[in-house]
Design an enzyme around this catalytic site. Structure first.
Site, PDB file in Angstrom:
ATOM      1  CE1 TYR A 142      -8.520   0.609   9.348  1.00 42.61           C
ATOM      2  CE2 TYR A 142      -8.974   1.472  11.540  1.00 42.61           C
ATOM      3  CZ  TYR A 142      -8.123   1.339  10.457  1.00 42.61           C
ATOM      4  OH  TYR A 142      -6.879   1.931  10.484  1.00 42.61           O
ATOM      5  CB  SER A 189      -5.749   1.161  14.024  1.00 43.70           C
ATOM      6  OG  SER A 189      -6.659   2.204  14.285  1.00 43.70           O
ATOM      7  N   GLY A 207      -0.748   7.924   0.931  1.00 37.48           N
ATOM      8  CA  GLY A 207      -0.767   8.064   2.379  1.00 37.48           C
ATOM      9  C   GLY A 207       0.542   7.766   3.098  1.00 37.48           C
ATOM     10  N   GLY A 249       2.097   4.956   3.605  1.00 39.37           N
ATOM     11  CA  GLY A 249       3.000   4.039   2.902  1.00 39.37           C
ATOM     12  C   GLY A 249       3.863   4.758   1.882  1.00 39.37           C
ATOM     13  N   GLY A 288       0.820  -1.218   0.000  1.00 41.97           N
ATOM     14  CA  GLY A 288       0.000   0.000   0.000  1.00 41.97           C
ATOM     15  C   GLY A 288       0.847   1.259   0.000  1.00 41.97           C
TER      16      GLY A 288
HETATM   17  N1  LIG Z   1      -4.212   7.574   8.686  1.00 45.58           N
HETATM   18  C1  LIG Z   1      -4.347   7.250   9.967  1.00 45.58           C
HETATM   19  O1  LIG Z   1      -4.614   8.108  10.831  1.00 45.58           O
HETATM   20  C2  LIG Z   1      -4.140   5.831  10.409  1.00 45.58           C
HETATM   21  C3  LIG Z   1      -4.327   5.553  11.772  1.00 45.58           C
HETATM   22  C4  LIG Z   1      -4.133   4.252  12.216  1.00 45.58           C
HETATM   23  C5  LIG Z   1      -3.745   3.275  11.319  1.00 45.58           C
HETATM   24  N2  LIG Z   1      -3.595   3.570   9.993  1.00 45.58           N
HETATM   25  C6  LIG Z   1      -3.211   2.504   9.083  1.00 45.58           C
HETATM   26  O2  LIG Z   1      -2.141   2.930   8.269  1.00 45.58           O
HETATM   27  C7  LIG Z   1      -2.143   2.199   7.041  1.00 45.58           C
HETATM   28  C8  LIG Z   1      -2.034   3.172   5.878  1.00 45.58           C
HETATM   29  O3  LIG Z   1      -3.243   3.903   5.805  1.00 45.58           O
HETATM   30  P1  LIG Z   1      -3.351   5.381   5.244  1.00 45.58           P
HETATM   31  O4  LIG Z   1      -3.975   6.178   6.316  1.00 45.58           O
HETATM   32  O5  LIG Z   1      -2.071   5.815   4.643  1.00 45.58           O
HETATM   33  O6  LIG Z   1      -4.480   5.153   4.138  1.00 45.58           O
HETATM   34  P2  LIG Z   1      -4.505   5.390   2.545  1.00 45.58           P
HETATM   35  O7  LIG Z   1      -3.921   6.708   2.199  1.00 45.58           O
HETATM   36  O8  LIG Z   1      -5.910   5.111   2.150  1.00 45.58           O
HETATM   37  O9  LIG Z   1      -3.519   4.285   1.992  1.00 45.58           O
HETATM   38  C9  LIG Z   1      -3.870   2.924   2.012  1.00 45.58           C
HETATM   39  C10 LIG Z   1      -3.003   2.175   1.040  1.00 45.58           C
HETATM   40  O10 LIG Z   1      -3.469   0.818   1.011  1.00 45.58           O
HETATM   41  C11 LIG Z   1      -3.777   0.473  -0.335  1.00 45.58           C
HETATM   42  N3  LIG Z   1      -4.857  -0.500  -0.436  1.00 45.58           N
HETATM   43  C12 LIG Z   1      -6.124  -0.404   0.025  1.00 45.58           C
HETATM   44  N4  LIG Z   1      -6.848  -1.493  -0.326  1.00 45.58           N
HETATM   45  C13 LIG Z   1      -6.002  -2.291  -1.030  1.00 45.58           C
HETATM   46  C14 LIG Z   1      -6.159  -3.551  -1.694  1.00 45.58           C
HETATM   47  N5  LIG Z   1      -7.332  -4.203  -1.730  1.00 45.58           N
HETATM   48  N6  LIG Z   1      -5.089  -4.079  -2.323  1.00 45.58           N
HETATM   49  C15 LIG Z   1      -3.913  -3.422  -2.325  1.00 45.58           C
HETATM   50  N7  LIG Z   1      -3.711  -2.233  -1.747  1.00 45.58           N
HETATM   51  C16 LIG Z   1      -4.750  -1.675  -1.096  1.00 45.58           C
HETATM   52  C17 LIG Z   1      -4.177   1.788  -0.986  1.00 45.58           C
HETATM   53  O11 LIG Z   1      -4.144   1.679  -2.392  1.00 45.58           O
HETATM   54  P3  LIG Z   1      -4.805   2.820  -3.339  1.00 45.58           P
HETATM   55  O12 LIG Z   1      -3.753   3.892  -3.387  1.00 45.58           O
HETATM   56  O13 LIG Z   1      -5.016   2.127  -4.627  1.00 45.58           O
HETATM   57  O14 LIG Z   1      -6.067   3.240  -2.668  1.00 45.58           O
HETATM   58  C18 LIG Z   1      -3.128   2.712  -0.389  1.00 45.58           C
HETATM   59  O15 LIG Z   1      -1.899   2.573  -1.053  1.00 45.58           O
HETATM   60  C19 LIG Z   1      -3.438   1.385   7.040  1.00 45.58           C
HETATM   61  O16 LIG Z   1      -3.169   0.056   7.421  1.00 45.58           O
HETATM   62  C20 LIG Z   1      -4.276   2.082   8.093  1.00 45.58           C
HETATM   63  O17 LIG Z   1      -5.237   1.217   8.664  1.00 45.58           O
HETATM   64  C21 LIG Z   1      -3.792   4.822   9.521  1.00 45.58           C
END
Ligand SMILES: NC(=O)c1ccc[n+]([C@@H]2O[C@H](COP(=O)([O-])OP(=O)(O)OC[C@H]3O[C@@H](n4cnc5c(N)ncnc54)[C@H](OP(=O)(O)O)[C@@H]3O)[C@@H](O)[C@H]2O)c1
Length: 278
Positions: free
Chosen positions: A160, A136, A13, A15, A9
Site C-alpha cells: 500500500y 496517504s 467511505g 468517496g 470508488g
Molecule cells: N481512510 C483513511 O484514513 C485514508 C487515509 C489515507 C488515504 N486514504 C485513501 O482514501 C481513498 C478512499 O479510501 P477509504 O478510506 O474511503 O476506503 P474504503 O471505504 O474502503 O473505500 C474504497 C473505495 O474504493 C473502491 N475500490 C476498492 N477496490 C476497487 C477496485 N478493484 N475497483 C473499483 N473500486 C475499488 C471501494 O469499492 P467497494 O465499495 O466495492 O469496496 C470503495 O468504493 C483510498 O485511496 C485510500 O487509500 C484513506
C-alpha cells in the site's frame, strides 16, 4: 456554477461522503464502483438529496486495466467535458493480492488505474480541469520490480505504502509535464486513520470522522486555493500543502516510475489485443 465531477470508488467511505457533499451543493456527480448493486444504492440515495445535482453511476473493477479503459470510454460517450476527476478508489488489505495481469492489486488499483484513467480522460479535462489523487501519509520507496509484477511484496502495508508514493510521484511528474495549458494535478493525503471500511478492516480500529477526508476533497475540487497548486502535495494531517516524500521531488526517480507504468500499460494493451485476435 455546477461542475461535472467523476469520483472513483464512491460507493463507500471518503468517496461516497465526498459525492454526497458535492451533490448536495448542486454539482453533477459521476459515481463509480466495482459492485453494481452497491453503486445503484449510492446513486439512489444521492439522487434523492434535496437540491442535489444529477447523479450517474459507472461500474468498473479497477484491478482490470481493460475495465479502466472501458470506464474512460463510457464517461467520454456521455460527457464532452469533465471539470474534476477525483482518483479516490483504493485498496489496502485484500485476500487475492495478484491481478489477472500479474500485478500486485495495490499497484494496479492505487497507482496504475488512476494513471490510465487520467491519461484517457485528459481530452475531457482541458486546461481548466482538476485531477485530485488520493495519496496517504503511508509512503515507502518504490521497488520497480514489484511495481511491474516481477517480485511479490512482503506485506499489505508495504504494498500500500509503495503504491501511494508511486501515485504521488506520477502526480507531480504529470503536473510538471504540462505547461499552462494542462489541468491541475494535486496529490492529497485526506487525513490518517479516518473510520472507513479500509481502516476498520485493515487496522481493526474505529477510526476518525470520514467527513474530514471528504471536506478536503470538496475544497480541492472547488476552491481557488487549489487552482494554482498543480504538482503540490496537500497533507490534511497538517492541514496544509507540505513537502511530499523526497522521492516525489526527484525528477529522475519519478520519470522511472512513469516509464515503468507506460511499459506495463503497453504490454497489457498488446496482450489484450492478442487475446481479442485469437
Ligand atoms: N481512510 C483513511 O484514513 C485514508 C487515509 C489515507 C488515504 N486514504 C485513501 O482514501 C481513498 C478512499 O479510501 P477509504 O478510506 O474511503 O476506503 P474504503 O471505504 O474502503 O473505500 C474504497 C473505495 O474504493 C473502491 N475500490 C476498492 N477496490 C476497487 C477496485 N478493484 N475497483 C473499483 N473500486 C475499488 C471501494 O469499492 P467497494 O465499495 O466495492 O469496496 C470503495 O468504493 C483510498 O485511496 C485510500 O487509500 C484513506
Amino acid at each position: 456554477m455546477s461542475k461535472t465531477i467523476l469520483i472513483t470508488g464512491s460507493t463507500d467511505g471518503i468517496g461516497l461522503e465526498t459525492a454526497r457533499m458535492l451533490a448536495t451543493l448542486g454539482h453533477q456527480v459521476l459515481l463509480h464502483g466495482r459492485n453494481a448493486g452497491k453503486l445503484e444504492n449510492a446513486r439512489h440515495s444521492l439522487s434523492s438529496l434535496s437540491g442535489g445535482g444529477r447523479v450517474e453511476g459507472y461500474v468498473a473493477d479497477l484491478s482490470h486495466l481493460r475495465e479502466v479503459a472501458a470506464l474512460a470510454q463510457a464517461v467520454a460517450e456521455q460527457h464532452a467535458k469533465l471539470d474534476v476527476l477525483i482518483n479516490n478508489a483504493g485498496v489496502f488489505k485484500t485476500a487475492e493480492t495478484r491481478t489477472a495481469d500479474g500485478l500486485d492489486v495495490r499497484f494496479a488499483v492505487n497507482t496504475l488505474a488512476p494513471y490510465l484513467l487520467t491519461q484517457k480522460l485528459l481530452p475531457l479535462l482541458g486546461a481548466s480541469g482538476r485531477i485530485i489523487n488520493l495519496s496517504s501519509a503511508a509512503q515507502s520507496p518504490v521497488d520497480i520490480d514489484a511495481l511491474v509484477g516481477r517480485v511479490p511484496l512482503p506485506d499489505d502495508f508495504n504494498a500500500y505504502a509503495q503504491s501511494k508514493l508511486a501515485l504521488t510521484m506520477w502526480s507531480r511528474a504529470l503536473a510538471l509535464s504540462f505547461d499552462a495549458d494542462g489541468p491541475v494535478v494535486i496529490a492529497v493525503n485526506p487525513g490518517s486513520m479516518l473510520g472507513t471500511k479500509m481502516v476498520k478492516e485493515g487496522f481493526g480500529v474505529a477510526g476518525g470522522d470520514v467527513r474530514i477526508g471528504a471536506e478536503i476533497l470538496v475544497r480541492a475540487a472547488l476552491e481557488e486555493e487549489f487552482a494554482a497548486a498543480s504538482g503540490q502535495y496537500f497533507d490534511n494531517d497538517k492541514g496544509r500543502f507540505a513537502q511530499p516524500h523526497r522521492d516525489a521531488l526527484d525528477p529522475q526517480k519519478s520519470q522511472e516510475i512513469v516509464r515503468s507504468m507506460e511499459a506495463i500499460l503497453g504490454e497489457t494493451t498488446r496482450s489484450g489485443q492478442n487475446a481479442d485476435a485469437s
